[in-house]
Design an enzyme around this catalytic site. Structure first.
Site, mmCIF file in Angstrom:
data_model
loop_
_atom_site.group_PDB
_atom_site.id
_atom_site.type_symbol
_atom_site.label_atom_id
_atom_site.label_comp_id
_atom_site.label_asym_id
_atom_site.label_seq_id
_atom_site.Cartn_x
_atom_site.Cartn_y
_atom_site.Cartn_z
ATOM 1 N N GLY A 1 0.807 -1.216 0.000
ATOM 2 C CA GLY A 1 0.000 0.000 0.000
ATOM 3 C C GLY A 1 0.835 1.258 0.000
ATOM 4 C CG ASN B 1 3.738 9.406 -6.852
ATOM 5 O OD1 ASN B 1 3.233 10.531 -6.997
ATOM 6 N ND2 ASN B 1 3.090 8.282 -7.128
ATOM 7 N N PRO B 2 4.938 12.667 -5.165
ATOM 8 C CG PRO B 2 5.220 14.900 -5.765
ATOM 9 C CD PRO B 2 5.301 13.501 -6.309
ATOM 10 C CD GLN C 1 4.160 5.173 2.754
ATOM 11 O OE1 GLN C 1 3.263 4.758 3.483
ATOM 12 N NE2 GLN C 1 5.303 4.551 2.648
ATOM 13 N N GLY D 1 13.840 7.508 3.028
ATOM 14 C CA GLY D 1 12.553 6.891 3.359
ATOM 15 C C GLY D 1 11.631 7.835 4.119
ATOM 16 C CD GLU E 1 9.258 2.292 9.427
ATOM 17 O OE1 GLU E 1 9.272 1.669 10.483
ATOM 18 O OE2 GLU E 1 10.079 2.112 8.515
#
Lengths: 745, 324
Positions: free
Chosen positions: A477, A638-639, A645, A709, A712
């Site tokens: 996802g 990819n904004p 996220q 990244g 998280e």
């Protein structure tokens, strides 16, 4: 040249398939002869399984087999550790009669239908010889012990002290202003919308295992080791994964039992866990208790930071929250620094990685404590952070590859309309008609930039003008499939619609998967490596093949641009060149791996959260109204999916702050609210309005693409921002999560 | 779930005839089917009442009549409910989620089983599910449990929101049984656990709720439902209050205060009602009444906060209705 896709908001390439029900999740599949498994779980927390009466279950309609410790499916003992073998726990079910935690697997019923299997499972009666259960985290903190292994290559206790001090307590005492508090939070579950499910089928000794996994390669390793087969005899397929959050990194035992049952019965078997079963058969986040002390000068300059964390560790596993080492260890500049970690071993289901493991609880404590210090000093909390801004990693003397946290604070404060404050907000009069108390809060966020070990990818050009990019990662996802297609399309100069991204298959080029926010950095690097090599192969083909119109020209005289090979007056699409040379396709592998950057730099993503909320004066209910986050994650490929996220991470943090927590019965180890009705996660109505802004600072000291990244990062600091805003609104400091109404009356 | 027979009668008489010992009526199914999956409800026969002619909302001199199969979502949108009964409309909208409200019926909602986690777990001791087995909640995880009307045998709460509003509105239930039709006030419908927590209502075996009547009530239009819960939607009440005030020249002629989430049934706070009746509707008087709303409450290990929360919720409701 066409406008680059990288940095352009791009719809998910698999979005249509997902919203039209064509995405192929593990539980969606059926196969001829499919049988259905249903787990049987223990209702005791520790001891020995004395007996199981399976007579009624075996006699029930449609039942094919009832497996138990008394009629086991043979699994091979794990030779490595629960993390290395990707099973997630030391022991495998049904191999002995020991009860290690409440809700552990003690049986598998296989029947012709799901309902028959569930019904038969309900007819089984188990008898236990009980032992006292060690499940009371709070009550056992006094018995905490140091963890057995190093944390981030450092000792469980790290002291970096200014020369004049022998202990961190001496350093703290030298600060004219001190705050000290203990912050606690219950265990949390990595709940995903897609239930944990698997379908195992064997053909000529080869296992195909469909399972929602963050790491198909890890799943294959686990299956090979426990089923006693070669890695070439197992293929794990996870084309679609409906959320994971750490809970689907390890494969856990149920797919292994299912595969063993399928082998024994000679039929494909599908097992879908109920959400209640998920709580105890896959891992959860440790309970954490942290004590933080800050010493500062009156101007806010830190003189000492002391952060000691205690986390629960399941006796079944090896993973626990390392809250101090992952936050206070490097977040602020301080002449004296102490971080310490201890663990409380418990008879609990496995503790495991859950989104932002360590950073999420660590930042709740640290960023709450910074707010408490700001209040104590009558200093604006943003200003306090700027006065202690770290530019080198404490004790290592290296700078960050890219750090723009100061800009996150500044831009975030501007966008949010942050009002610097130096005094508590006035409270309304007792008999005021005012119902809602408004408050604002902020916190910083950090998450390390990591790279997977060697990661491979393959890119293939086809004569129909399309391309495929393949790597064995997973897209739980996150938008991974879309990001890979975008990088490939950009590199090849073709529209993203002409690129097919293949992921979620252990047979694809090696990739350990999507976890620790390193999927994009690692996988995109391997793709770029593959496209670079592939373009050279194409030019070599153009120059070297006698059937090519470019034949005779030097490869150096040719160029690849926008999907075409050009030079010598000729211009052919790659499809035309492949056709001219009689090839149906041309491919190249690529690879990425961590390099020397880890020695030269510290690598982290950063962010700052600002939120506004209201607290009902009568009832204590908290309502989040608006949220601004500014994110420094390097290149944002990819904004659109990146925003998703970050929002998803913040929502995860909102749950942590206001709703979530497993309530463990201290005497039995039973999870009293281990189901989706009683374990609350946020719903849409709980969401604030989001303003998510990405800074644009590609981190090319980290990787050529410059992307770090962000999967998280959104969780980190969110609970503290909320707790700080609740304090601003009410004057109450809640240090025990979740912040429920009973704590605000 | 266990195998069961299924019947789908088309008239009330057929339904009554097909209901036998160990049978369960199925309306919206939002509670029963869950409990069957959990192996908590084990009916031998499911009598699906969805085809019965129990639809419609009407008004006459006896009040507002809600047929038992009306869905919560439809009732919340119905003008006859919205007009003059804000407390009921708000309670309907505060229930569950839109999807569930589109399935759940008003009759079924009144018979919703408790959300006690021990009742819903067949491995736990529960006198309501298995009489004589004990009550794990008394010493276990009881943050959500009752502080009023509970007993040694059971501390479970009744989870319905509309029932709380209907309690404040003095609603009447029409019951069809083998012995004919009778009408029972909702406030006499639910039983306290005593020694028989498995018997939750005065329903006789096989008896069916066919209609809910809200009688004309002075003050029903000055009413509010305040629901306090951990999550903003799709969650049961920690504490809720349905309050209706009959105000005449600034004086409280009558007030009805019903509580949810704190007792085995919708709980009328009579002491609070009496404290405010006949008095001026001021903030001070409202708060004095609210302070009496939890009279008689007895906390368990994990839910003492509910006592203070009851007072605050009632105080909030009364001030929202103008007590200032």
């Amino acid at each position: 040249m066409a406008k680059p896709l990288i940095g352009t908001a791009t719809a998910r390439v698999d979005g249509t398939a997902k919203v039209t029900g064509r995405a192929d999740y593990a539980a969606d599949r059926t196969e001829p002869g499919l049988a259905h498994g249903h787990l049987v779980l223990s209702t005791a927390g520790r001891g020995t399984l004395r007996s199981m009466d399976v007579t009624a279950a075996e006699a029930a309609e449609g039942v094919l087999a009832v497996y138990s410790p008394f009629n086991p499916l043979k699994l091979h003992r794990i030779k490595t550790t629960p993390d290395v073998c990707f099973v997630g726990q030391f022991w495998l079910p049904l191999q002995d009669q020991e009860i290690r935690h409440y809700g552990q697997i003690i049986g598998l019923v296989v029947a012709e239908t799901f309902e028959q299997a569930r019904h038969a499972a309900s007819l089984i009666r188990a008898e236990y010889d009980l032992l006292p259960v060690r499940a009371d985290f709070a009550g056992r903190i006094a018995h905490a012990v140091p963890p057995p292994v190093a944390i981030n290559h450092e000792d469980p206790q790290v002291d970096l002290l200014a020369e004049e001090f022998g202990t961190v307590d001496e350093a703290l005492a030298a600060g004219p202003v001190q705050v000290r508090a203990t912050y606690t939070q219950p265990p949390e579950a990595p709940l995903a919308l897609e239930p944990h499910a698997c379908l195992a089928s064997w053909s000529e000794g080869v296992l195909t295992l469909r399972v929602g996994s963050q790491s198909p390669v890890g799943g294959a390793l686990a299956a090979a080791e426990t089923l006693g087969i070669g890695l070439d005899q197992v293929r794990v397929l996870s084309p679609y994964v409906g959320g994971a959050f750490g809970g689907k990194l390890y494969i856990w035992p149920h797919p292994l039992l299912t595969a063993a049952a399928a082998r024994e019965l000679g039929r494909p078997v599908r097992t879908v866990l109920t959400q209640e079963q998920v709580f105890t058969t896959v891992g959860h986040r440790s309970a954490v208790s942290q004590t933080l002390a800050l010493g500062a000068e009156r101007d806010g300059t830190l003189v000492a930071v002391k952060h000691d964390a205690v986390s629960s560790l399941s006796l079944s596993g090896v993973i626990y929250e390392t809250a101090a080492h992952t936050t206070s260890r490097y977040t602020y500049k301080s002449p004296s620094l102490h971080v310490g970690q201890r663990i409380v071993p418990l008879d609990s289901p496995p503790t495991t990685w859950v989104r932002a493991p360590g950073e999420a609880p660590g930042a709740f404590a640290l960023e709450s404590a910074m707010d408490e210090l700001a209040t104590e000093l009558a200093l604006d909390p943003v200003e306090l952070r700027m006065r202690n801004y770290a530019t080198v990693f404490p004790g290592r003397g290296v700078r960050w590859s890219g750090k723009h946290l100061d800009e996150c604070y500044r831009v975030g404060a501007e966008r949010f309309g942050w009002q610097p404050r130096t005094a508590p907000r006035p409270q309304p009069a007792e008999d005021s008609d005012q119902v809602w108390l408004t408050g604002t809060g902020m916190a910083g966020a950090t998450y390390p930039g990591n790279l997977l070990p060697t990661t491979l990818a393959n890119v293939r050009l086809r004569a129909d003008g399309t391309a495929t990019v393949a790597t064995a990662t997973s897209d739980p996802g996150t938008g991974m499939r879309t990001v890979l297609a975008m990088v490939c399309a950009d590199d090849l100069g073709i529209p993203v619609e002409r690129v097919e991204a293949l992921v979620g298959d252990s047979a694809l080029p090696l990739n350990y998967g999507a976890f620790a926010s390193m999927g994009t950095s690692s996988s995109a690097g391997a793709v770029r490596s593959a496209t670079t090599a592939l373009k050279q192969r194409l030019l070599d083909l153009a120059a070297g093949d006698a059937r090519s119109p470019f034949h005779g020209l030097a490869a150096e005289a040719l160029a690849y641009r926008d999907g075409r090979v050009v030079g010598g007056g000729h211009s052919l699409t790659f499809a035309e060149l492949l056709a001219a040379t009689g090839l149906s396709e041309l491919d190249s592998p690529g690879a990425s791996a961590p390099g020397a950057e880890r020695l030269r730099f510290a690598v982290h993503s950063f962010g700052a959260h600002f939120c506004e909320l209201r607290v009902n004066r009568w009832t204590g209910e908290v309502r989040l109204d608006r949220w601004t986050s500014v994110i420094d994650g390097g290149t944002i490929i990819n904004p659109r999916t990146a925003r998703a996220q970050i929002v998803g991470g913040i929502l995860f943090g909102i749950g942590q702050a206001l709703l979530e927590g497993i309530r463990v019965e201290p005497d039995t180890g039973r999870f009293a609210n281990g189901n989706l009705a009683d374990y609350l996660v946020p719903v849409h109505a709980d969401m604030p309005d989001f303003d998510i802004h990405f800074l644009d600072h590609p981190d090319t000291d980290f990787t050529p693409l410059g992307a770090r990244g962000i999967g998280e990062l959104g969780v980190v600091g969110t609970a503290a921002a909320i707790a700080n805003a609740v304090h601003d609104a009410t004057g109450r400091r809640v240090r025990d999560l979740p912040i429920t109404v009973d704590k605000l009356l | 779930m266990r195998p069961f027979d299924y019947a789908a009668p088309r008239t009330v008489e057929e339904a009554l005839a097909q209901h036998a010992d160990g049978a369960a009526y199925l309306a919206g199914g939002t509670s029963l089917v869950d409990l069957m999956k959990l192996d908590v409800a084990r009916p031998h026969r499911v009598v699906d009442v969805n085809s019965l002619p129990l639809h419609g909302v009407t008004t006459d001199e006896r009040g507002l009549h809600l047929s038992a199969l009306e869905r919560l979502g439809d009732l919340a949108r119905h003008p006859a409910v919205a007009d003059g009964h804000p407390v009921l409309r708000q309670a309907l909208l505060a229930s569950a989620s839109p999807q569930l409200r589109n399935m759940a019926t008003i009759g079924g909602n009144l018979l919703q089983r408790t959300r006690c986690g021990y009742f819903r777990d067949t491995a736990a001791a529960c006198n309501k599910r298995e009489p004589g087995s004990g009550c794990a909640a008394r010493t276990g995880d009881n943050r959500g449990h009752a502080v009023l009307g509970a007993g040694p045998s059971c501390v479970a709460t009744h989870p319905s929101d509309p029932a709380v509003a209907l309690s404040a509105l003095d609603a009447l239930l029409e019951l069809h049984g083998a012995d004919g039709v009778r009408e029972v006030p909702l406030n006499s419908f639910y039983r306290l656990p005593g020694e028989t927590p498995q018997t939750e209502t005065v329903l006789r075996p096989g008896e069916l709720i066919t209609r809910v009547t809200v009688p004309p009530l002075p003050g029903a239009d000055r009413s509010v439902y305040v629901k306090v819960r951990d999550r903003r939607s799709y969650e049961f009440a920690l504490v809720s209050a349905a309050v209706a005030v009959d105000l005449h020249d600034g004086e409280v002629r009558g007030v009805r205060i019903a509580l949810g989430g704190v007792a085995p049934r919708p709980w009328r706070a009579h002491a609070a009602e009496q404290a405010l009746t006949g008095r001026e509707f001021t903030r001070a008087n409202a708060l004095e009444a609210a302070a009496a709303a939890a009279d008689g409450a007895e906390p368990l290990s994990g839910n003492a906060f509910k006592i203070e929360l009851v007072r605050r919720t009632v105080g909030h409701a009364l001030t929202r209705l103008g007590g200032r």
